[in-house]
Design a protein around this motif. Sequence first.
Motif, PDB file in Angstrom:
ATOM      1  N   VAL B 203       0.965  -1.171  -0.131  1.00 20.11           N
ATOM      2  CA  VAL B 203      -0.158   0.005   0.042  1.00 20.11           C
ATOM      3  C   VAL B 203       0.795   1.412   0.181  1.00 20.11           C
ATOM      4  N   LYS B 204       2.095   1.232   0.588  1.00 19.67           N
ATOM      5  CA  LYS B 204       2.745   2.390   0.779  1.00 19.67           C
ATOM      6  C   LYS B 204       3.390   2.671  -0.651  1.00 19.67           C
ATOM      7  N   LEU B 205       3.778   1.402  -0.974  1.00 20.54           N
ATOM      8  CA  LEU B 205       4.457   1.417  -2.403  1.00 20.54           C
ATOM      9  C   LEU B 205       3.419   2.109  -3.688  1.00 20.54           C
ATOM     10  N   TYR B 206       2.303   1.591  -3.159  1.00 22.18           N
ATOM     11  CA  TYR B 206       1.086   2.156  -4.326  1.00 22.18           C
ATOM     12  C   TYR B 206       1.161   3.800  -4.034  1.00 22.18           C
ATOM     13  N   GLU B 207       1.080   4.322  -2.446  1.00 20.90           N
ATOM     14  CA  GLU B 207       0.980   5.496  -2.362  1.00 20.90           C
ATOM     15  C   GLU B 207       1.926   6.407  -3.036  1.00 20.90           C
ATOM     16  N   VAL B 208       3.176   5.987  -2.972  1.00 21.33           N
ATOM     17  CA  VAL B 208       4.360   6.782  -3.609  1.00 21.33           C
ATOM     18  C   VAL B 208       4.254   6.802  -5.124  1.00 21.33           C
ATOM     19  N   THR B 209       4.267   5.564  -5.616  1.00 19.86           N
ATOM     20  CA  THR B 209       4.204   5.379  -7.252  1.00 19.86           C
ATOM     21  C   THR B 209       2.807   5.474  -7.719  1.00 19.86           C
ATOM     22  N   GLN B 210       1.794   5.482  -7.169  1.00 14.14           N
ATOM     23  CA  GLN B 210       0.503   5.657  -7.623  1.00 14.14           C
ATOM     24  C   GLN B 210       0.212   4.312  -8.917  1.00 14.14           C
ATOM     25  N   ASN B 211       1.141   3.124  -8.527  1.00 13.79           N
ATOM     26  CA  ASN B 211       0.911   2.054  -9.536  1.00 13.79           C
ATOM     27  C   ASN B 211       0.012   1.301  -8.932  1.00 13.79           C
ATOM     28  N   GLU B 212      -1.240   1.071  -9.435  1.00 18.09           N
ATOM     29  CA  GLU B 212      -2.282   0.551  -9.158  1.00 18.09           C
ATOM     30  C   GLU B 212      -1.858  -1.319  -8.885  1.00 18.09           C
ATOM     31  N   ARG B 213      -0.790  -1.662  -9.801  1.00 16.48           N
ATOM     32  CA  ARG B 213      -0.647  -2.900  -9.612  1.00 16.48           C
ATOM     33  C   ARG B 213      -0.317  -3.386  -8.310  1.00 16.48           C
ATOM     34  N   TYR B 214       0.519  -2.590  -7.344  1.00 15.17           N
ATOM     35  CA  TYR B 214       0.944  -2.840  -5.912  1.00 15.17           C
ATOM     36  C   TYR B 214      -0.335  -2.970  -5.196  1.00 15.17           C
ATOM     37  N   LEU B 215      -1.319  -1.916  -5.498  1.00 19.25           N
ATOM     38  CA  LEU B 215      -2.384  -2.102  -4.532  1.00 19.25           C
ATOM     39  C   LEU B 215      -3.361  -3.536  -4.617  1.00 19.25           C
ATOM     40  N   ARG B 216      -3.268  -3.825  -6.014  1.00 18.29           N
ATOM     41  CA  ARG B 216      -3.913  -5.033  -6.365  1.00 18.29           C
ATOM     42  C   ARG B 216      -3.246  -6.282  -5.702  1.00 18.29           C
ATOM     43  N   LEU B 217      -1.684  -6.088  -5.849  1.00 21.86           N
ATOM     44  CA  LEU B 217      -0.983  -7.563  -5.350  1.00 21.86           C
ATOM     45  C   LEU B 217      -1.256  -7.418  -3.528  1.00 21.86           C
ATOM     46  N   GLY B 218      -1.310  -6.457  -3.007  1.00 25.26           N
ATOM     47  CA  GLY B 218      -1.562  -6.122  -1.584  1.00 25.26           C
ATOM     48  C   GLY B 218      -2.918  -6.827  -1.338  1.00 25.26           C
ATOM     49  N   ARG B 219      -4.001  -6.503  -2.064  1.00 26.41           N
ATOM     50  CA  ARG B 219      -5.353  -6.913  -1.754  1.00 26.41           C
ATOM     51  C   ARG B 219      -5.472  -8.232  -2.273  1.00 26.41           C
ATOM     52  N   TYR B 220      -4.625  -8.871  -3.138  1.00 28.83           N
ATOM     53  CA  TYR B 220      -4.523 -10.203  -3.639  1.00 28.83           C
ATOM     54  C   TYR B 220      -4.157 -11.192  -2.412  1.00 28.83           C
ATOM     55  N   PHE B 221      -3.194 -10.607  -1.599  1.00 26.13           N
ATOM     56  CA  PHE B 221      -2.705 -11.420  -0.564  1.00 26.13           C
ATOM     57  C   PHE B 221      -3.348 -11.543   0.652  1.00 26.13           C
ATOM     58  N   LEU B 222      -4.382 -10.527   0.744  1.00 24.30           N
ATOM     59  CA  LEU B 222      -5.244 -10.434   1.811  1.00 24.30           C
ATOM     60  C   LEU B 222      -6.632 -11.321   1.448  1.00 24.30           C
ATOM     61  N   ASP B 223      -7.033 -11.363   0.291  1.00 21.14           N
ATOM     62  CA  ASP B 223      -8.328 -11.905  -0.240  1.00 21.14           C
ATOM     63  C   ASP B 223      -7.945 -13.357  -0.274  1.00 21.14           C
ATOM     64  N   GLN B 224      -6.689 -13.878  -0.796  1.00 19.33           N
ATOM     65  CA  GLN B 224      -6.273 -15.202  -0.769  1.00 19.33           C
ATOM     66  C   GLN B 224      -6.111 -15.745   0.459  1.00 19.33           C
ATOM     67  N   ARG B 225      -5.680 -15.195   1.428  1.00 21.80           N
ATOM     68  CA  ARG B 225      -5.576 -15.672   2.895  1.00 21.80           C
ATOM     69  C   ARG B 225      -6.433 -16.218   3.378  1.00 21.80           C
ATOM     70  N   GLY B 226      -6.327 -17.624   3.694  1.00 25.85           N
ATOM     71  CA  GLY B 226      -7.325 -18.370   4.384  1.00 25.85           C
ATOM     72  C   GLY B 226      -8.423 -18.984   3.649  1.00 25.85           C
ATOM     73  N   GLN B 227      -8.208 -19.012   2.350  1.00 26.28           N
ATOM     74  CA  GLN B 227      -9.131 -19.583   1.245  1.00 26.28           C
ATOM     75  C   GLN B 227      -8.657 -21.002   1.223  1.00 26.28           C
ATOM     76  N   GLN B 228      -9.775 -21.805   1.150  1.00 24.54           N
ATOM     77  CA  GLN B 228      -9.522 -23.212   0.799  1.00 24.54           C
ATOM     78  C   GLN B 228      -9.526 -23.749  -0.557  1.00 24.54           C
ATOM     79  N   PRO B 229      -8.520 -24.666  -0.823  1.00 27.72           N
ATOM     80  CA  PRO B 229      -7.838 -25.688   0.095  1.00 27.72           C
ATOM     81  C   PRO B 229      -6.599 -24.770   0.669  1.00 27.72           C
ATOM     82  N   PHE B 230      -6.356 -24.921   1.903  1.00 30.07           N
ATOM     83  CA  PHE B 230      -5.298 -24.056   2.514  1.00 30.07           C
ATOM     84  C   PHE B 230      -3.866 -24.271   1.980  1.00 30.07           C
ATOM     85  N   PHE B 231      -3.496 -23.052   1.428  1.00 28.46           N
ATOM     86  CA  PHE B 231      -2.074 -22.949   1.044  1.00 28.46           C
ATOM     87  C   PHE B 231      -0.841 -23.397   1.616  1.00 28.46           C
TER      88      PHE B 231
END
Lengths: 661, 661
Positions: B203-231
């Motif tokens: 998120v911080k990297l997104y804030e300084v770069t405004q590159n949406e890719r980083y925000l999406r990646l950060g969100r991915y890590f949160l969305d994916q966490r705890g999904q089944q099957p458990f990684f």
Amino acid sequence: MDMWQAEKPQRSERVSLNKVRIQDDFWNYYINLVRDVVVPYQWEVLNDRMDGADPSGAVRNFRIAAGLEQGDFYGFVFQDTDVAKWLEAVSYMLEADRNPELEEIADQMIDIIGQAQQEDGYLDTYFIVKEPDKRWTNLTECHELYVAGHMIEAGVAYYRATGKRKLLDIVCRFADYIDTVFGTEPGKLAGYDGHQEIELALVKLYEVTQNERYLRLGRYFLDQRGQQPFFFEQELKKRNGKSFWSGFEEHVDLTYHQSHLPVRQQEKAAGHAVRLMYMLTGMADVAALTGDKSLFDACLKLWDNIVTKQMYITGGVGSTSHGEAFSFDYDLPNDTVYAETCASIGLIFFAHRMLKITPESKYADVMERALYNTVVGGMARDGKHFFYVNPLEVDPKACGGGNHKFDHVKPVRREWFGCACCPPNVARLLSSLGEYIYTVQDQTIYTHLYIGGEAELKVGGGTVALKQTTDYPWDGRIAIEVTPQSRQTDFTLALRLPDWCSDAELRVNGEPCPLDNRVMKNGYITVHRNWNARDIVELRLEMPVVRVHSHPLVRGNIGKVALQRGPFVYCLEQADNGENLHELVLPKTAELTARRVDGQLGSIMTIQAEALRLDEKKWNDALYSTAELPPMEQMTATFIPYYAWANRGEGEMTVWVREQQ
Amino acid sequence: MDMWQAEKPQRSERVSLNKVRIQDDFWNYYINLVRDVVVPYQWEVLNDRMDGADPSGAVRNFRIAAGLEQGDFYGFVFQDTDVAKWLEAVSYMLEADRNPELEEIADQMIDIIGQAQQEDGYLDTYFIVKEPDKRWTNLTECHELYVAGHMIEAGVAYYRATGKRKLLDIVCRFADYIDTVFGTEPGKLAGYDGHQEIELALVKLYEVTQNERYLRLGRYFLDQRGQQPFFFEQELKKRNGKSFWSGFEEHVDLTYHQSHLPVRQQEKAAGHAVRLMYMLTGMADVAALTGDKSLFDACLKLWDNIVTKQMYITGGVGSTSHGEAFSFDYDLPNDTVYAETCASIGLIFFAHRMLKITPESKYADVMERALYNTVVGGMARDGKHFFYVNPLEVDPKACGGGNHKFDHVKPVRREWFGCACCPPNVARLLSSLGEYIYTVQDQTIYTHLYIGGEAELKVGGGTVALKQTTDYPWDGRIAIEVTPQSRQTDFTLALRLPDWCSDAELRVNGEPCPLDNRVMKNGYITVHRNWNARDIVELRLEMPVVRVHSHPLVRGNIGKVALQRGPFVYCLEQADNGENLHELVLPKTAELTARRVDGQLGSIMTIQAEALRLDEKKWNDALYSTAELPPMEQMTATFIPYYAWANRGEGEMTVWVREQQ
């Protein structure tokens, strides 16, 4: 009383179990439970015939070692002791009451044991079956001498019960062989066991064989323990630092094994509680039989440390699960406690040995405390569920993963244990309970426990029949009918005045006797006379509900009170008082009423108390608040004897209750 | 206040540290300590130039990875983060005050980091040096994304401080590479890190770069966490069940890693406390920047669980050492507590993010609580000794082996740690403290912390200079001089009314303003006007000593009281009150007097209280007794602020004191 004025103290003889017949409402239930449920159930478990129970492999290991079956060793390295303790319990049952069918089963087991024994006398199925070339390479961890000790105890008990020498001969051969292996002489192993037990067992073997070799060997193990260089450290070096349990390189914890100092220099109870108790039992025995005052002094010092600084009010010992061990003076947490059932049984052994040397009531007080609280509480009323750990405060939410510091604490008794030391230990203690009631020394019969029944005791060259009648532990009235069986009629009957009793009355044949200094001796009320047939001694022990406080340095109990009535420590249970027992407060002036109740817990005395409760529902929901506390509400609290807890499902329990200042 | 009425909430902008200059008697001491002692000392440690300290290897690992030196990797698998956190702290210092010498050292370190980075952007010296073919095979345990996250934070901070892009470019390349590795798309690894951190960093990297890719990646890590099957379970299977740490086969504890459930379904704080705090910080960030209400709702739910059921009064979190973790609701033992310094820092991060979304005083109250008690208490007054664990009750006899359940608790701060997460974390927080004082949202400047100094803030399109003058936290009088710097003069100044304060007064240019409902908003006193140069807002927060009680379900605190004055929680120390602090009782009516004392602990307010003490010397020595308790003795108890404890040698300490009922 200095018993060591003479060169060697007199020591009470063992009382045969067929000379002490228990007829007691309270104890018959448990003794019958051991006979009818525990011992038969155990036998099925040991033979892997019990569905649902963890496999034991114990009997099968002997069959494999005997060449009667093919297979691998199964279980703990000390699995043999389950068979030995079972045989010991069976022996006590047979000593009290002949039972040919049970004796036949035991004989068959002994035959297998005999076949398992090696040419040179060695007998430990783990090493026979699994690692024949590793004998005596890991005394620290592998319990070889501990296993030997339990088999020796079984051999002695079976011989005493039946007169049959087979198992006795087996263990004598084993002990003879051990004697050739261990010692400080060149070529011998200057070691000792990682789990003390053989010391006390060798004393028993000496008692029945009168072979001094066994007493010397037992004494050797005690004398050598903790000497430098430390044997366990040398042994570890020889094994390249590898641990048996983890396979990793490890340091050996000398204190855990009570091998950090020579036994005579140990002043504070430390390390694994059961190990220490068994060691002290052996020390007291050897001290008495050899007249070794320095060894006895060490017993006194450690006794004092344990009972004045490291014992729970329930007679539990071992304040920490880490090493199932003692921790430090006044550290007696009620919730993370260990207080293993076996450790309290060991404490009873130790107390009993001290009583046999110097009959002072303080030993019997502790024996009674451990017996009526932790030990009998270790077993469920069905005889099939056991506590290993005996907490004084339980919140089921915290156990079972809530907070991992409570992982060792179970809120209800469990059916059996992988490491099954406690159930067979309870069985062997309760089936030999008759040994603990009386001792005889000089011209005096000491009555340590008030348990109904008949006894035939030798005193002053004659024999006397005693008949004890009582509703103890619920009621403090005890009648003892004394009938001399021979011409020798001049002796003393001593009756323990328990530490919890502040008011007692004595009558002899109906005549009141003042309890003055001439009568009171070391905590016993002594009645000295020329006895006639059917003389009646009546003791009335006042048994009010008493409030007990702890030494102020016991942090977990500060500001708290426990209730006791007679030998029973009481507790609050959720089943009677709802959850969140910590919210209860007992006013200092609260009336405490004992009441007999017959129900799910048998026939017990409960205690009702007018208490106060801070109800969390009246609180404002904040985790922290500067608001006034809500006023406490009146409620009637019901206490039950501690031993009876956790027989009505899972719930909270506490012995110590907050007291209004 | 429902910030989610609009599609996406407004979120406060970061305040640059050169726009908030702290001039504060209390904080300057600690900030200077970080600048003059902690950061230089750390640099020596990281370079293995510190005699006596454990070797770090952190800088050397980078030199080896960069090919500048030969050798093996040394230290923990996450050793790189020590360098990253140091660089981050240095960045904050440089942002506030240029320091060419320090910047030169940092630049050199960044050059080495650049040389260590692999062609594809990968950057983790453990795997580069030691196991180049094991990248991304053990996310559960090996902290690769955690290491990446800290380096990203450093890169962002250094860019913000200096405008130099080198480290920022390095971490962008790393993040770009990570983005090619992780995701649910075919051929990608559908995983996430065992230790959350990268989410908030992206998120911080997104804030300084405004590159949406980083925000999406950060969100991915949160969305994916705890999904089944458990990684983590799948990963474990791929490793044949082998653990990195023990080499044994093990199960993975999903809850420990907050991966037992999708993050939006987690309702109770569970598992490793620092991991959860970092995760929640990232969740709040991502929720705000993406307008994801379900993610924000999960933050609210977990915030509520933490602060109303699982937080110590000191702002500590994590009730058990087992997994440095949360345990269960209301389980807040004071002595076996964990309450890691880093977890409270994480709680401050989380609170700060929540404040940036919805300025409600409850977040700032917790931020203040953690900051003034656990965090500042984590560091000794010499800046060289740190607590990892922050107990609320200590008996030194019990630590260091007395009872092994306290093995993790140290009675005094230690010089450095093998796993050195806390000291650099304290350094980066305190060197960026200026970020936490104000936030600006809509037309309002929110004042969360009362810390003296000057600030230049943008509000409503204009700029305003604030000058805060106060002797807080010792005194509740705060003056803020407001001077608009542009034509825009119409805005609101909001001042937090702390939760500990029940009486406050406000004056604007000397005129009293009633604190009525029109003025009070979400716990802030709002002053809305057209401001003129040198307008003065004066706030007087009554700062009496208050008695705090816990929710009745907190067992360890029942019947006890804690004292608080202003933001400070107080404690008793042995140095002032002798040992056996559990023997003290505070009567409900005891007078409590605050007094300024200058001495070894700096200039602090102590609290004197007339207390009572049960003296164990008046006791009869028995461990248990039915005797009356001896009467308690009057004594004067001295309380000091909790943060200042353990600066006068080893001794007992307690926050919660028994209260007379």
